[in-house]
Design a protein around this motif. Sequence first.
Motif, PDB file in Angstrom:
ATOM      1  N   UNK A  44       0.830  -1.208   0.000  1.00  0.00           N
ATOM      2  CA  UNK A  44       0.000   0.000   0.000  1.00  0.00           C
ATOM      3  C   UNK A  44       0.868   1.263   0.000  1.00  0.00           C
ATOM      4  N   UNK A  45       1.944   1.253   0.786  1.00  0.00           N
ATOM      5  CA  UNK A  45       2.859   2.405   0.799  1.00  0.00           C
ATOM      6  C   UNK A  45       3.496   2.622  -0.576  1.00  0.00           C
ATOM      7  N   UNK A  46       3.945   1.537  -1.188  1.00  0.00           N
ATOM      8  CA  UNK A  46       4.579   1.644  -2.502  1.00  0.00           C
ATOM      9  C   UNK A  46       3.587   2.153  -3.541  1.00  0.00           C
ATOM     10  N   UNK A  52       2.990  10.102  -6.870  1.00  0.00           N
ATOM     11  CA  UNK A  52       3.728  11.364  -6.882  1.00  0.00           C
ATOM     12  C   UNK A  52       4.177  11.668  -8.308  1.00  0.00           C
ATOM     13  N   UNK A  53       3.730  12.785  -8.912  1.00  0.00           N
ATOM     14  CA  UNK A  53       4.047  13.065 -10.312  1.00  0.00           C
ATOM     15  C   UNK A  53       5.456  13.612 -10.545  1.00  0.00           C
ATOM     16  N   UNK A  54       6.188  13.915  -9.506  1.00  0.00           N
ATOM     17  CA  UNK A  54       7.519  14.490  -9.673  1.00  0.00           C
ATOM     18  C   UNK A  54       8.500  13.462 -10.233  1.00  0.00           C
ATOM     19  N   UNK A  55       9.522  13.913 -10.971  1.00  0.00           N
ATOM     20  CA  UNK A  55      10.500  12.982 -11.554  1.00  0.00           C
ATOM     21  C   UNK A  55      11.179  12.078 -10.530  1.00  0.00           C
ATOM     22  N   UNK A  56      11.384  12.550  -9.326  1.00  0.00           N
ATOM     23  CA  UNK A  56      12.043  11.742  -8.297  1.00  0.00           C
ATOM     24  C   UNK A  56      11.200  10.534  -7.902  1.00  0.00           C
ATOM     25  N   UNK A  57       9.988  10.482  -8.391  1.00  0.00           N
ATOM     26  CA  UNK A  57       9.088   9.390  -8.034  1.00  0.00           C
ATOM     27  C   UNK A  57       9.334   8.135  -8.872  1.00  0.00           C
ATOM     28  N   UNK A  58      10.315   8.142  -9.764  1.00  0.00           N
ATOM     29  CA  UNK A  58      10.566   6.997 -10.636  1.00  0.00           C
ATOM     30  C   UNK A  58      10.807   5.724  -9.841  1.00  0.00           C
ATOM     31  N   UNK A  59      11.633   5.805  -8.821  1.00  0.00           N
ATOM     32  CA  UNK A  59      11.916   4.625  -7.998  1.00  0.00           C
ATOM     33  C   UNK A  59      10.644   4.147  -7.325  1.00  0.00           C
ATOM     34  N   UNK A  64       5.966   0.431  -6.982  1.00  0.00           N
ATOM     35  CA  UNK A  64       4.530   0.271  -7.150  1.00  0.00           C
ATOM     36  C   UNK A  64       4.220  -0.848  -8.134  1.00  0.00           C
ATOM     37  N   UNK A  65       4.974  -0.912  -9.226  1.00  0.00           N
ATOM     38  CA  UNK A  65       4.757  -1.999 -10.194  1.00  0.00           C
ATOM     39  C   UNK A  65       4.976  -3.350  -9.537  1.00  0.00           C
ATOM     40  N   UNK A  66       6.038  -3.440  -8.725  1.00  0.00           N
ATOM     41  CA  UNK A  66       6.288  -4.702  -8.010  1.00  0.00           C
ATOM     42  C   UNK A  66       5.147  -5.003  -7.042  1.00  0.00           C
ATOM     43  N   UNK A  67       4.663  -3.975  -6.370  1.00  0.00           N
ATOM     44  CA  UNK A  67       3.556  -4.170  -5.423  1.00  0.00           C
ATOM     45  C   UNK A  67       2.301  -4.629  -6.136  1.00  0.00           C
ATOM     46  N   UNK A  68       2.020  -4.034  -7.285  1.00  0.00           N
ATOM     47  CA  UNK A  68       0.831  -4.452  -8.052  1.00  0.00           C
ATOM     48  C   UNK A  68       0.976  -5.886  -8.530  1.00  0.00           C
ATOM     49  N   UNK A  69       2.194  -6.260  -8.931  1.00  0.00           N
ATOM     50  CA  UNK A  69       2.438  -7.647  -9.343  1.00  0.00           C
ATOM     51  C   UNK A  69       2.172  -8.589  -8.184  1.00  0.00           C
ATOM     52  N   UNK A  70       2.681  -8.222  -6.988  1.00  0.00           N
ATOM     53  CA  UNK A  70       2.435  -9.040  -5.806  1.00  0.00           C
ATOM     54  C   UNK A  70       0.941  -9.142  -5.524  1.00  0.00           C
ATOM     55  N   UNK A  71       0.240  -8.041  -5.650  1.00  0.00           N
ATOM     56  CA  UNK A  71      -1.192  -8.013  -5.317  1.00  0.00           C
ATOM     57  C   UNK A  71      -1.993  -8.926  -6.234  1.00  0.00           C
ATOM     58  N   UNK A  72      -1.531  -9.105  -7.458  1.00  0.00           N
ATOM     59  CA  UNK A  72      -2.245  -9.968  -8.410  1.00  0.00           C
ATOM     60  C   UNK A  72      -2.039 -11.438  -8.121  1.00  0.00           C
TER      61      UNK A  72
END
Length: 73
Positions: A44-46, A52-59, A64-72
């Motif tokens: 949920x935190x990830x 966050x739309x700022x460029x520093x949010x890339x990491x 988040x992608x990993x978290x969504x993969x886990x959630x599936x």
Amino acid sequence: MLDAFEGKDQVDIVEAFSYPLPVTAICKVLGVPREDEPRFHGWADALASSLDPRPAATVRRRRSRRARTWART
């Protein structure tokens, strides 16, 4: 959760109660097993930080992608 406060002089109420309470309720509604709550918390935190739309949010977006993969799974 409140029992954990017994005997303590100071408590971080947000860390110990305000955040875990709704997460616990959401996990219960979604059927997330109690032992997976810490994992769900990280997911949920990830996911939230990826918004966050700022460029520093890339990491955070990668997390988040990993978290969504886990959630599936």
